[in-house]
Design an enzyme around this catalytic site. Structure first.
Site, PDB file in Angstrom:
ATOM      1  N   TRP A 107      -4.405  -7.810   3.948  1.00 19.47           N
ATOM      2  CA  TRP A 107      -3.790  -9.289   3.649  1.00 19.47           C
ATOM      3  C   TRP A 107      -4.216  -9.856   4.722  1.00 19.47           C
ATOM      4  O   TRP A 107      -4.022 -10.321   5.595  1.00 19.47           O
ATOM      5  CB  TRP A 107      -2.620  -8.485   3.071  1.00 19.47           C
TER       6      TRP A 107
ATOM      7  N   CYS B 263      -7.600  -1.764   6.988  1.00 17.64           N
ATOM      8  CA  CYS B 263      -6.107  -2.181   6.326  1.00 17.64           C
ATOM      9  C   CYS B 263      -5.443  -3.249   6.895  1.00 17.64           C
ATOM     10  O   CYS B 263      -5.615  -2.617   8.627  1.00 17.64           O
ATOM     11  CB  CYS B 263      -5.210  -0.957   5.890  1.00 17.64           C
TER      12      CYS B 263
ATOM     13  N   ASP C 226      -8.081  -2.658   2.402  1.00 16.65           N
ATOM     14  CA  ASP C 226      -7.383  -3.673   1.740  1.00 16.65           C
ATOM     15  C   ASP C 226      -6.874  -4.228   3.028  1.00 16.65           C
ATOM     16  O   ASP C 226      -5.897  -3.797   4.652  1.00 16.65           O
ATOM     17  CB  ASP C 226      -6.784  -1.250   2.220  1.00 16.65           C
TER      18      ASP C 226
ATOM     19  N   SER D  79       0.771  -1.127   0.634  1.00 19.40           N
ATOM     20  CA  SER D  79       0.079   0.201   0.221  1.00 19.40           C
ATOM     21  C   SER D  79       0.442   1.132   0.321  1.00 19.40           C
ATOM     22  O   SER D  79       2.295   0.810   0.820  1.00 19.40           O
ATOM     23  CB  SER D  79      -1.071   0.057   1.123  1.00 19.40           C
TER      24      SER D  79
END
Length: 683
Positions: free
Chosen positions: A682, A635, A680, A449
């Site tokens: 992961w 995030c 966002d 990012s």
């Protein structure tokens, strides 16, 4: 007027004759070249096997299938290489059933030709497609995805199967695989096997093996095929050794030859920009045992642009120690230059990676040597173990049996055994290095990012990365490929190659490292209206994109624009250890741009996380969401943090909004659909 028209016509006719003459000359030269009786080297032989531009082999994938008597085509939508690997494995397996198959990148062909595939008897189209982001197709499958959405397409009678790759911790689990499967059926295609779905949060390898077993069973029944019981390894590429001209040898470029020496825009996945590193700073305090780096990459003269919230992709290189160690373990001269060329002259990709190159270049820039090899690789290399017990171990793990699955998980996965570690632990295993180059997966770009605002830093991108390093159960230190490359650069321990640094002054203290990069667009965006409140939730390096958001909101504020509340919930371990960008955040707080809430999990007896702070502020958050149309942004970790945050918002909707459990879940889903709840994350 008539004279002018005649002059124009004569001029145009002259140009046409001139072009015709040039084309005739080129064609005559090509025919003369092809007619020569002597071949100068295996390199020329390899070049001559490539499809010519005049003929069918360079046309559509259907033309190439007809040319090579192929009946099966496999398309992959891959972001990290796994979907492509699965497609290649299915193509190899097809040979055991007497099926000639072709693997195709949908981005490099005309997918409209799917409608012609039905003209091939016993045809079969297989799609291995991954989902990333907010249920998005991979970059190379984007155009195919859009084409499928058109109602005018007719795929009546097309035989197909789909295997999707996803992660259950994400909101849109396997959304692309589900859509492709459903849409093909809606357009008249006939499903040969039920949709397969791989979960990367579990064991996607097991999921693929289980689905492929059912898939081949269905294929055998439909086409009346019998599997060849010969288990010998089938090679896909032939090794070419020759004295290659220096100007034809790749030295680490992921795209065209010498592209790092002569940079040409546009820059993208296949043509990255070699960005100078303007800054590489340690963010953690000196007493911390961990490391987190802040990098700034120069975009000047690249014509690359980004929007706040986008990602930067970086092509990393493997540690030279590991590369050299493989050479030592296998007794190979790593500086020998080789080329691997596909035996199939109709293959879309002639080489597994840019060739010719040295073994050292392949292991450094092109091959993944740090992840755990899949069971298929272990099965393929077992034959090269001379010790019976070592061969039996590899054969068991590659057998797809229950005992094999358990052993693979215990010995390979849980043991974090990369190919380097496997070669160390099984000393009799000596596969030819060119074969390892064939079976090992490609080293993939890493995505980060962007932690800067394009309004304030239009000619540079910033990224924030924790250096990955941990002790494995076998008492070895495992290291993240990209972050440890950054760390070596920070410590000036990195072995700089010519393409990766600038040193015009020949001054050892003034060189500048460079990294191959490109920009990947994201849907993680600030609201269009400046006055819309935003609530950002990002512990650890989840702060990265929010640093850019805050910078941009502050820029808007000093421009005199009405800026809504900008609220950040951030978490780290200790204030005096890993409080990222503390001075910056305090500055924005003092300027009334930012409302900051920080959870220090280990600064007190009882651990405090971001989720605790969210619960405490539940009523305030609810009012912002309902009364002020605030946007939520999350995030960080997808497996735990983002899931916990979503459940907290559900609880807040129940507690302060009076909604039922089902109503609260529906409310959050609606926020996501409307773009007011963005993630966002992961795994």
């Amino acid at each position: 007027m008539t004279v002018l028209i005649n002059d124009w016509f004569d001029s145009k006719l002259s140009i046409q004759f001139a072009i015709y003459g040039i084309l005739t000359t080129i064609l005559s030269y090509c025919l003369w070249w092809r007619g020569r009786k002597t071949v100068e080297s295996p390199v020329i032989q390899a070049i001559q096997t490539l499809p010519t531009k005049i003929g069918t082999t360079n046309g559509s994938f259907v033309d190439r299938m007809l040319h090579g008597n192929k009946t099966m085509v496999l398309f992959y939508g891959s972001q990290t290489g796994t979907a492509e690997d699965f497609a290649q494995r299915l193509a190899k397996q097809a040979k055991r059933y007497g099926i000639a198959a072709m693997v195709v990148d949908p981005e490099e062909t005309e997918m409209e030709d799917l409608q012609r595939l039905v003209t091939i008897e016993n045809h079969l189209a297989v799609f291995t497609v991954a989902t990333y982001g907010e249920g998005d197709p991979t970059d190379n499958a984007q155009e195919f995805y859009e084409w499928l959405r058109q109602d005018a397409n007719d795929l009546n009678g097309l035989h197909y199967a789909v295997f999707g790759l996803g992660n259950k911790t994400y909101e849109y689990y396997n959304a692309v695989g589900k859509y492709v499967d459903r849409r093909l059926s809606e357009l008249g295609a006939v499903r040969v096997a039920e949709l397969g779905m791989g979960d990367d949060d579990g064991n996607i390898e097991d999921d693929f093996i289980a689905w492929s077993a059912v898939f081949w069973k269905n294929v055998c029944q439909k086409y009346r095929l019998v599997r060849d019981t010969d288990e010998s390894t089938m090679r896909q590429y032939k090794l070419i050794k020759d004295i290659f001209p220096q100007e034809t040898i790749f030295t680490g470029e992921v795209g065209r030859l010498k592209c790092y020496e002569k940079q040409k825009s546009p820059f993208h996945l296949r043509n990255p920009f070699l960005a100078p590193i303007l800054a590489n700073k340690e963010l953690f305090k000196p007493d911390s045992l961990r490391s987190c780096l802040h990098l700034e990459l120069d975009l000047t003269n690249s014509r690359l642009s980004y929007e706040t919230g986008d990602h930067v992709a970086i092509f990393p290189t493997n540690d030279s120690y590991l590369v050299n160690h493989i050479g030592e373990l296998l007794g190979v001269d790593l500086d020998e230059v080789i080329s691997l060329v596909d035996f199939d002259e109709d293959a879309q990709k002639k080489n597994p990676f840019p060739c010719p190159c040295s073994y050292r270049t392949a292991l450094t820039h092109y091959l993944d040597i740090t992840s755990v090899p899949n069971t298929q690789i272990l099965k393929d290399i077992a034959q090269y173990a001379t010790d019976e017990s070592e061969r039996a171990l590899l054969t068991l793990m590659g057998s797809y049996s229950e005992d094999g699955r358990i052993k693979y998980k215990d010995w390979a996965l849980d043991g974090c055994r990369s190919i380097v570690v496997i070669l160390e632990d099984l000393p009799s295993l000596k596969p030819p290095l060119e074969y390892l180059c064939e079976v090992l997966p490609r080293l993939q770009a890493r995505y980060y990012s962007i932690s800067s605002s394009s309004k304030i830093y239009p000619t540079s991108v910033h990224l924030t990365a924790v250096v990955v390093q941990y002790l494995t159960p076998t008492q070895r230190i495992a290291k993240g490929v990209a972050t440890n490359q950054f760390r070596r650069m920070y410590l000036k321990e990195y072995d700089p190659k010519p393409i990766f640094y600038d040193n015009n002054n020949n001054d050892e203290t003034s060189f500048c490292y460079r990294l191959p990069i490109y920009i990947r667009k994201s849907t993680f965006r600030l609201p269009f209206k400046f006055q819309t409140p935003i609530i950002m939730i990002g512990p650890g390096t989840g702060l990265a994109p929010f640093r850019g958001f805050i910078q941009e909101r502050h820029f808007q504020k000093i421009q005199g624009k009405p800026v809504g509340e900008t609220i950040l919930y951030y978490g780290c371990r200790k204030r005096d250890e890993d409080f990222l960008y503390e001075d910056e955040l305090k500055y924005y707080e003092s300027e009334k741009t930012l409302e900051l809430h920080v959870a220090f999990s280990r600064d007190q007896e009882h651990k405090v996380y971001v989720t605790h702070l969210l619960r405490l502020d539940g009523e305030k958050l609810w009012k912002l969401i309902i009364n002020n149309n605030a946007n939520l942004y999350v995030c960080g970790d997808a497996k735990h943090m983002s899931r916990d945050v979503q459940m907290i918002i559900v609880d807040i909707a129940q507690l302060f909004g009076g909604l039922t459990s089902e109503g609260a879940m529906a409310f959050v889903k609606d926020l996501i659909v409307k773009g007011r709840y963005s993630q966002d994350v992961w795994s």
